[in-house]
Each structure stands twice: as structure tokens, then as C-alpha cells.
Design a protein around this motif. Sequence first.
Motif, mmCIF file in Angstrom:
data_model
loop_
_atom_site.group_PDB
_atom_site.id
_atom_site.type_symbol
_atom_site.label_atom_id
_atom_site.label_comp_id
_atom_site.label_asym_id
_atom_site.label_seq_id
_atom_site.Cartn_x
_atom_site.Cartn_y
_atom_site.Cartn_z
ATOM 1 N N SER A 238 0.814 -1.210 0.000
ATOM 2 C CA SER A 238 0.000 0.000 0.000
ATOM 3 C C SER A 238 0.852 1.266 0.000
ATOM 4 N N CYS A 239 0.350 2.289 -0.692
ATOM 5 C CA CYS A 239 0.962 3.619 -0.670
ATOM 6 C C CYS A 239 -0.010 4.641 -0.084
ATOM 7 N N HIS A 240 -0.999 4.141 0.649
ATOM 8 C CA HIS A 240 -2.020 5.009 1.221
ATOM 9 C C HIS A 240 -1.398 5.904 2.293
ATOM 10 N N PRO A 241 -1.874 7.148 2.437
ATOM 11 C CA PRO A 241 -1.297 8.038 3.455
ATOM 12 C C PRO A 241 -1.377 7.474 4.871
ATOM 13 N N ILE A 242 -2.377 6.637 5.147
ATOM 14 C CA ILE A 242 -2.460 6.016 6.470
ATOM 15 C C ILE A 242 -1.274 5.084 6.677
ATOM 16 N N VAL A 374 -10.393 -0.626 12.889
ATOM 17 C CA VAL A 374 -11.382 -0.806 13.955
ATOM 18 C C VAL A 374 -12.672 -0.121 13.526
ATOM 19 N N PHE A 375 -13.779 -0.539 14.153
ATOM 20 C CA PHE A 375 -15.096 -0.066 13.716
ATOM 21 C C PHE A 375 -15.982 0.171 14.929
ATOM 22 N N ARG A 376 -16.694 1.283 14.916
ATOM 23 C CA ARG A 376 -17.625 1.562 16.008
ATOM 24 C C ARG A 376 -18.732 2.505 15.527
ATOM 25 N N LYS A 377 -19.916 2.259 16.021
ATOM 26 C CA LYS A 377 -21.024 3.162 15.710
ATOM 27 C C LYS A 377 -20.783 4.496 16.402
ATOM 28 N N CYS A 378 -21.091 5.576 15.720
ATOM 29 C CA CYS A 378 -20.861 6.898 16.292
ATOM 30 C C CYS A 378 -21.829 7.897 15.684
ATOM 31 N N HIS A 379 -21.986 9.018 16.349
ATOM 32 C CA HIS A 379 -22.824 10.078 15.823
ATOM 33 C C HIS A 379 -22.129 10.720 14.618
ATOM 34 N N ILE A 380 -22.921 11.297 13.742
ATOM 35 C CA ILE A 380 -22.382 11.938 12.543
ATOM 36 C C ILE A 380 -21.866 13.318 12.919
ATOM 37 N N LEU A 381 -20.537 13.425 13.002
ATOM 38 C CA LEU A 381 -19.846 14.658 13.358
ATOM 39 C C LEU A 381 -18.619 14.792 12.472
ATOM 40 N N PRO A 382 -18.080 16.006 12.306
ATOM 41 C CA PRO A 382 -16.972 16.207 11.356
ATOM 42 C C PRO A 382 -15.741 15.338 11.605
ATOM 43 N N PHE A 383 -15.376 15.108 12.856
ATOM 44 C CA PHE A 383 -14.125 14.389 13.113
ATOM 45 C C PHE A 383 -14.345 13.077 13.857
ATOM 46 N N THR A 384 -15.540 12.505 13.720
ATOM 47 C CA THR A 384 -15.784 11.159 14.241
ATOM 48 C C THR A 384 -16.070 10.252 13.063
ATOM 49 N N MET A 385 -15.592 9.024 13.114
ATOM 50 C CA MET A 385 -15.678 8.136 11.969
ATOM 51 C C MET A 385 -16.030 6.725 12.415
ATOM 52 N N PRO A 386 -16.884 6.025 11.668
ATOM 53 C CA PRO A 386 -17.282 4.672 12.049
ATOM 54 C C PRO A 386 -16.216 3.627 11.761
ATOM 55 N N ALA A 387 -15.258 3.969 10.926
ATOM 56 C CA ALA A 387 -14.161 3.058 10.599
ATOM 57 C C ALA A 387 -12.879 3.864 10.522
ATOM 58 N N PHE A 388 -11.853 3.377 11.185
ATOM 59 C CA PHE A 388 -10.551 4.026 11.092
ATOM 60 C C PHE A 388 -9.464 3.022 11.432
ATOM 61 N N LEU A 463 -8.524 18.487 18.979
ATOM 62 C CA LEU A 463 -9.041 17.228 18.464
ATOM 63 C C LEU A 463 -8.369 16.095 19.224
ATOM 64 N N ILE A 464 -9.125 15.094 19.568
ATOM 65 C CA ILE A 464 -8.573 13.946 20.295
ATOM 66 C C ILE A 464 -8.136 12.902 19.286
ATOM 67 N N ILE A 465 -6.841 12.610 19.224
ATOM 68 C CA ILE A 465 -6.338 11.639 18.256
ATOM 69 C C ILE A 465 -5.927 10.325 18.911
ATOM 70 N N GLY A 466 -6.090 10.195 20.224
ATOM 71 C CA GLY A 466 -5.719 8.938 20.863
ATOM 72 C C GLY A 466 -5.810 9.000 22.367
ATOM 73 N N SER A 467 -5.326 7.954 23.006
ATOM 74 C CA SER A 467 -5.390 7.860 24.465
ATOM 75 C C SER A 467 -4.175 7.117 24.993
ATOM 76 N N LEU A 489 -4.923 6.639 13.438
ATOM 77 C CA LEU A 489 -4.062 6.946 12.292
ATOM 78 C C LEU A 489 -4.782 7.784 11.235
ATOM 79 N N ASP A 490 -6.082 7.552 11.059
ATOM 80 C CA ASP A 490 -6.827 8.306 10.055
ATOM 81 C C ASP A 490 -6.842 9.792 10.400
ATOM 82 N N LEU A 491 -7.107 10.085 11.669
ATOM 83 C CA LEU A 491 -7.140 11.484 12.081
ATOM 84 C C LEU A 491 -5.750 12.102 12.029
ATOM 85 N N LEU A 492 -4.738 11.310 12.379
ATOM 86 C CA LEU A 492 -3.364 11.807 12.301
ATOM 87 C C LEU A 492 -2.976 12.113 10.858
#
Length: 622
Positions: A238-242, A374-388, A463-467, A489-492
Motif C-alpha cells: 500500500s501507498c495510502h497516506p495512512i 477498527v469499527f464503532r457506531k458513532c454520531h455523525i460529526l466532522p471528526f468522528t468516523m465509524p471506521a478508522f 481534536l482527540i487523536i488517541g489515548s 491513524l486516520d485522524l493523524l
Amino acid sequence: MGPRRLLLVGEGNFSFAAALSETLDSSVCLTATCLQHPAELARDPVARENLQRLRERGTEIRFCVDCTQLANAFEPQDREFDRIYFNFPHCGRKAGVAKNRKLLAKFFQSCVDVLAEEGEVHVALCRGQGGTSADKPQREWHNSWQVVAMAALGGLILSDVLPFRCEAVPGYKCTGYRSQDKSFHIEGALNHIFTRSLPFEGSQPRVFSIKLGDQWFSFSEPKALAGKLNRGFLEASSCHPIKIINEKLIVELGKIFPLKRLKCSFPLLPLEGTSVLPSWNCDSMSSFWINLHEDNSDSEFLNGEITKEMEDFLVSFSQFSIYKSPRRDGKEVHEGISGQAKVWLRSSLLVHVQAIIQAPDFLPGSLYILSGPVFRKCHILPFTMPAFHETLLILGFNQSLKDGCLPSLLNHLTGILDSFLTQTLPEGSMLSSSVEFVPQLNANNYMIHVKSHNFGPDCAKDLIIGSVTSSAANITHKDQYFVFVSINLDLLAMLTWGIADWRMLWTFDNRFMKKFVPGEIEPFKSYSLYPPCYVHDISFWLNEEKGFDELEFHTVARAVSQDTIISIQFLGRFHHPKTEQVSLCYRLTYQTCDKALTQQQVASMQSQFRKEIQQQLHVIPR
């Protein structure tokens, strides 16, 4: 390679065609057309002169060509134009914006019939007509030509906007409708460049086949995750930015700690045995559940396609103890699967922590790294994602070294992350991206906050990018202390390259990957500019017995809209004084980041959404 075949439509006095022809290489084929009959142009000396110049250069000239029916003007073998130009389209006289929108809509739909697969459509408009943010000043949407929305009707997206400069084509003199003498005011005019969009059909849920023991099972992607399973962004090829940002992170960490990289399995986990997972990750409400169905069909083929792309995942998944559930004494009980089984998609790599640190070959002092989706259900917001994609760092050390090792790890991470986030800032910029580890109620746990200016002043927020989670000794390592760092990684990657929309990371459009050069980090420039928004409201009566799950409401919206809903705003709650019924009202905003989206498609999605929430959430749309 530059364009080889150019088509000019709506030529008035052919001055643009004549001027452009002088700038072209001899290998470029130019076809200039107009709506008028030759007799209409015979009275115009400027047009006669330009036509003569074009004929001397061998330019193909066609009259009576309707730009809204281009397929009728060219035989199939004569189509496939690399560029189509339409300068200052206008219905003539005092035609209002509605008529000119209709002209544009029909033109764009006509272009698709004669446009090469990677071709461009260039439309020059006067200042303010386009209705995009590129116009200075920008007209109100209803008073503009809504050029991006009109292009979407032809499956085209706006990929670039440039100033229209007459000096680039000396001798060009724009004219009005049917070569009227009155010309347009072209000061501040813009050239809008459109390209083809991928169709929405590419985001339909796929069906996969998987082998457990001697049995084959099939399962479908959850509709809210269509196109997001098994994308291989972190694979070696892969050459994806992630992948790029993850490798850079690992390289920098390797300069400080001895590393142990772990291979990540396919993200399906068994329903049984979750008691061994950390309590902070057992959120079944936000998990995506999967039903595995026994597959008695030919396992080599599925929907006409060989399932070889799943091979690597099948191996790792079949080795996972999906049909082994632990007893209280820790021994495994083998339970054969028959018919179907229920599993879930992991919501964090932290679910693997216990297995890693309890492994016999675990080495304290080494930094273990596990990366995967990883995958999780989440509300539709600009910086939340169901898959990352998540990277998990695991470090174990003697408790006596706790006061030194933990601060050292956090300091190094701060420096590494900050170096990534400042690479695309303008040279000499006084702005900076700050990384901060914010303590939680448990003083040993932190959230990783980042303040970035890559998205402009409106997004210069935390923005919260991790814990960071720390844990005391366990049964296997009684004198050890553990630190687990989870990074999105997606947010980073978004913050590093300035990718403003997380959905862009999951696009199937090959143009996205062409924006990234191995070894370089340059600011990302989207190939789909100023996509229009479509707003719809929805209200419904609640079922008191069933209740209402707002997270599931967002998840259904995500699935039905194929991730085109970017915002869900709660508008109000109404309590009927007589029936005691309760009604909720929400506002949905639709917008894409990489595809053409029409008002008609949105209306269809909205209608389907009403049906889905009635069926799945047991509410009654009003």
C-alpha cells in the motif's frame, strides 16, 4: 501527456477558437462548433476572418451544433474528446438564472456522451454566476447558476477553478448570444474545470466468504460500513497516506525503543469470551454485529468474483478462536458452529492487549506495535468516523522505573507527533500544532489532544487523536507496569496532510492516491471542490414501548445516505397535549466529498430514510 482532442462549443465569432489554435501543438486536434447557421455569420466580418484563419490551419468547423445534444453531432468513432470548452454560456436576452441553469444542466449531461474517461469540461462564467466560494463576491445560492449542482446532473464534479485570463488567448473577443455585439463583462470571470465522478454503485455493501475449520460461512458488510472492510490500507504494497504516516511513526519510535511488530488479524471477534477484555472496551451498544451464515455454495466464487482478495485475512481469521469459548478455569471448550454464528467487529485494538502481554515470549522493555482497522457506531460529526485505523503501542517495564519511563515515552511521542503536524504549515508560519496529554480522572490515563491550524481558523480547536492507558501488574507479570497508547491513524493523516474530510480517505477514486508521493508530505488539494449542500428536515412520532436510540438513528442515516449526510441537528421536541405522543424533529444536511450528488438523489435517499427508521426504529414519520 496533454490533451489530444479539443472541442469548443457555443463559439460566437470564433475568436476564441482562432486565438487558441495559435497556441496549440500541431498534434492537437481542434474542433470548433457553433449553434448558428453559416448564413448568420456571413454578415459578421470578424467571424468571417476568424473562420478563414481556422480553415487555413486545418481546424474542423461545424455549424448548427446544439451543445445540449452533442451525441447527435458526432459519430461514435468521432467522440472521446479530452477537453470540452464552453465560454460564457447564456440563453440570450434577459434570460433569468433558472433558464441558464437549465442550459448548463443539459450541456453537462450532453458532455458525458462525448467526453473521454479522464477528460475535462471547461466552463467560463462571469463573476458571481457560478455560486461557489471561489466567486468574489459570492452570490446567494438561489441567485446563482449553481454550476456545481448542474454539473452533478451529468455525473461531473468541479476539480479546479482558475481566473479566466484573456491575455492567455490574444485576440479573443467574447460576444453575446448568437454573436450579438454586446459582450460580457469578464473582469473577475472564472474558468470552472469539471471531471467525471465515480458512481454511487461502488459503495454498495459487499458479501464475503470465510472458512472456519472445515466450514465456509458468508457475511455482508454492515450497510453503514459499505466499502470499508478489507481495504488493505496498511498492507506492505500500500501507498495510502495512512500506511505512510504509520510507517513514519514506527521508524521514529524505533530510534528510541527496541520494537516488536505484530501482525493484526481480521477484525471479527467472537461473541463468547469477552469477559477477558478490558472493561473500558466492552461497549456492545456501539459495536457492529455480524451474522455468519453457513455457505453451501461454491466457496471459490462469490457474486461472480474469485474471493482470493480475502485469502490473507481468511488464514488469520480461521486461526482465531471464534469457535472456542474459554471456561472459568481458563481452558477452552470447542463448540462447532452450525447454521450461523454471531460475531462483532472490534471497536479498538485494546481488545488484544491481554493476549499480547500474557504471551510467553512477551519482553518487558520492548515496544510492541499492533496496527489495524477498527469499527464503532458513532454520531455523525466532522471528526468522528465509524471506521478508522488504529496503532496500539504496548510497553511493559519494572514498576520501579514507572516515574521515568512513562514521562519519557510521552515526551518522545509529543516530539514525533508535533513534527508530523507542522510539515504542511506554510514556510515561516508563526502558527504551530500543539500536542498535549490531558490527564483524566484516573491520573495515570491521558487523552491525546492536538490543536491544528491546517484546516483554517474555524477548525483550530482541540481534536482527540488517541489515548494513553496505564495498568498495574497482572498475574503473568507481577512486578511489571504497562502503558498502552492508542492512536487514530486516520485522524493523524488528516491533520498531517490537511485532509479536511475523513471520508476522502476511503474513496475508491484513483485520483486520491495520485496526490501522494512516497517520501514527501505536501498539503492535500481535493479534486472535488465546493460540493453543494442539500438540507432536509424529518420529524416522527416515538413509540413509547420501543424507546428511541439516537445512535442507531445516526447509524441508519449513515447507511441509507452512503455517508453523504454530514450533519444531523436536533431541532426540537413536541409533546401532543391530547394524545400524549412525543415527536422529534431533526435537520439533515447532505454533501459529498468525492462524488457528484444531485438534488434528486438526495430526495430519494430522504424518502428511503423515512421508510428505514419506521422499520428499524419503530417510529412513525410525520
